[in-house]
Scaffold this active site. Sequence first.
Site, PDB file in Angstrom:
ATOM      1  N   GLU A  88       0.630 -21.572  17.182  1.00 38.00           N
ATOM      2  CA  GLU A  88       0.068 -22.703  16.396  1.00 38.00           C
ATOM      3  C   GLU A  88       0.284 -24.119  16.880  1.00 38.00           C
ATOM      4  O   GLU A  88      -0.629 -24.817  16.486  1.00 38.00           O
ATOM      5  CB  GLU A  88       0.273 -22.328  15.070  1.00 38.00           C
ATOM      6  CG  GLU A  88      -0.196 -21.086  14.326  1.00 38.00           C
ATOM      7  CD  GLU A  88      -1.790 -21.109  14.645  1.00 38.00           C
ATOM      8  OE1 GLU A  88      -2.474 -21.939  14.215  1.00 38.00           O
ATOM      9  OE2 GLU A  88      -2.346 -19.901  14.760  1.00 38.00           O
ATOM     10  N   SER A 461       2.265  29.735 -21.882  1.00 39.35           N
ATOM     11  CA  SER A 461       3.496  30.212 -22.280  1.00 39.35           C
ATOM     12  C   SER A 461       4.800  29.233 -22.533  1.00 39.35           C
ATOM     13  O   SER A 461       5.570  29.511 -23.115  1.00 39.35           O
ATOM     14  CB  SER A 461       3.824  31.388 -21.464  1.00 39.35           C
ATOM     15  OG  SER A 461       2.977  32.508 -21.464  1.00 39.35           O
TER      16      SER A 461
END
Length: 795
Positions: A88, A461
């Site tokens: 940059e 159960s």
Amino acid sequence: MMTRWALLPLALIAGAALSLLALVGIVLILAYPRLPSVDILTDYRPKIPLRVYTEDGHLIGEFGEERRHFVRIQDVPETMKQAILAAEDERFYQHAGIDFMGVLRAAYANFVGGGKRQGASTITMQVARNFFLSSEKTLTRKLYEALLAFKIESSLSKDEILQLYVNQIYLGQRAYGFAAAARIYFNKSLNELNLAETAMLAGLPKAPSAYNPAANPKRAKLRQLYVLRRMRELDFITDAQYEAAKSQPIHASRQIDHFPLRADHAAEMARQIVAETFPQGVYEAGLKVITTITRREQEAAWRSLRQAVLAYDRRHGYRGAEGYVDMKGISRDDDEQLEELLSDYDDDEDLRLALVLSASAEQLRAYLPGGEIVTIEGAGLKFAKPMLDEKAPPNKRLRRGAIIRLTQEKGAWQIAQWPEVEAAFVAADPSDGAIRALVGGFDFNRNKFNHVTQAWRQPGSSMKPFVYSAALEKGFTPISVLPDEPLSISAEETGSQAWEPKNYDGKYEGPMTLRTALAKSKNMVSIRLIRAIGPHYAQDYVTRFGFDAEKNPPYLTLALGAGSVTPWQQLAAYAVFANGGYKITPYLVKKILDANDRVLAETQPARAGDESLRVIDARNAWLMDSMLKEVVRRGTAARARQVLKRDDLAGKTGTTNDYVDAWFCGYHPTLVGVAWIGFDQPRRLGSGETGGAAALPIWIGFMETALKGVPEMQREMPSGLMRVTSHDPVTGQAISDYLYSEALPEPAKASEHEPSPAPTQPPAPVEDALLRPIAPERRVAMPNSPTEATRPSAR
């Protein structure tokens, strides 16, 4: 003559640059005083998202529109800084906000190139643009950008400016700043990135969408190579580093919300709790949520649930291709178009998304996101063999253009598929309810419904222990004998239709003790037992454990688990047996911190041992614990003892009518866990898919890790129990057991003609179930249990 003409472009450019400088100077004098204050930069307060952590400090969730991890410039790796400068602004530390040499260089390149090719925007100018200006491309905006750059440079040091840039720049995928991008694209911190990944991130600011390494790997690679080349030209890296990084493979994540530790449903629960406690600015203030989850236990729960679900899925065969895409005119080398074809499908770390390039009965070649092409042969094709046949249904057959899933086993690729079945697992400390692990479903990204807290299912159960506990209070003992024989209830007795319940395996063994009946999960004994104590008494009794009376009506079928419960309720209920009889409240959030780590809220849970929490007698809890241990020693959960090789485990399997829901609810004295598996729209799991076959493996896999290194523990027997000797009703051999030492009334005799309502039908699935809140008097600092279900936020 030629030399003079060759210098003309340079002269024109130099003249233009000088004119521009003069114009900037004039504007600087006139406009500088009216520029905005840069206080926002000197007092930088970025929007920091809400973050959720495990108890031991691992990130599991992040919520906010902007993904950001603030990092001080001194903590940014030098290689990352160099890559940013190379990409940059290589003269960042030399210029005063505007790089005039860069302007001249860009102007010359654009003039020679015949159009706009290069820009000369410095890092300082980009900071000015990000904080103060729009993205419009006008001369006025560019002038203000330059003026602001001068002002910023006069107010901040170079390192302060670079720190702003590193944390504020947008890098795609809702990531602001390089630390957030490292986490989102590579699931790493900045310090963990290699040179190839660092260069790829440094190339993103120019065009985050175009150079997205997940969506556009080919363009991202070209940009990465440019950054690496610039780093080499600037002597930031050596030739050897340059060559190594060029060939380093890149594996970028396609998922925005991907964290090293998978606890998405738990993170979403924590988000809801915090949003209810602090509704204002919750996603911008940098709040931190510390949960009770631990990394080791959460990883074990996630891994075990996934393995058990995939094992179940493989037992029931391959269903065919997940979908198809049009491959006409696309070659296997066209990565960009192949990635586009896969963009509508989610990838997964275990079940890799793949596009079939070619397929036959002997070999299949497929393209994976990111560009890898794999070949599957032999055993890897076995699971999907029927769908490789020419006679397979056209909408299921594996052919070019088919979307499939692949998994790796021992380094070899094999065909897999996304399971249709769902599952849930939750574990907690039974002494105070602290959640140690929670997995609300197979995959949060595909199904955000939290099956731990929101799924109302028949317990089967796994409800029997609570009926047995009620029976102990009515005078029954572990060596009380009831017949395991067929039972017929007439239509006259039920008031509607005749009912002939059966044992799940259709077998009957005659008279047996309650201890044996519970271990073997005998339905006939359980029904006779609830008839003896009365269904209304049983219904009232189970509410002590936290079950809802209205969802568990007072019918004989309550003994078989025909009501509705959630795994969260099961967790609290089984904790009562694990901790000696106390009703604790499960909780997930330990504390909430502000951005400066000050405690805003903290949970102070009630603990087992507080007699105000006692819901069943200590003797009852001890006897039930011993009976539930029998289930693991020699009953329907014996596999747990065989694998874990421990004698301090207890629990109960649960299988509903016609194999629709499968459960295992079990515990160690220090840890209680609940596993469930079933379909969202209830349907058969398949013959033989009991709680012991389908759900128990999840629990075992978790406990293998969670109990590693934990010594065996046996609970001390409370006072008020005495040992008695009886005889086995079948063998006649002497057996001994414990019962209350005080005289108790004789148990009510089961009547074969006691009127009883007809069995209830399985409840319809709850689409938007309400989750029970903690009672207000239990709230210490925050609403820490599930509250009314809300829609998950954007993550």
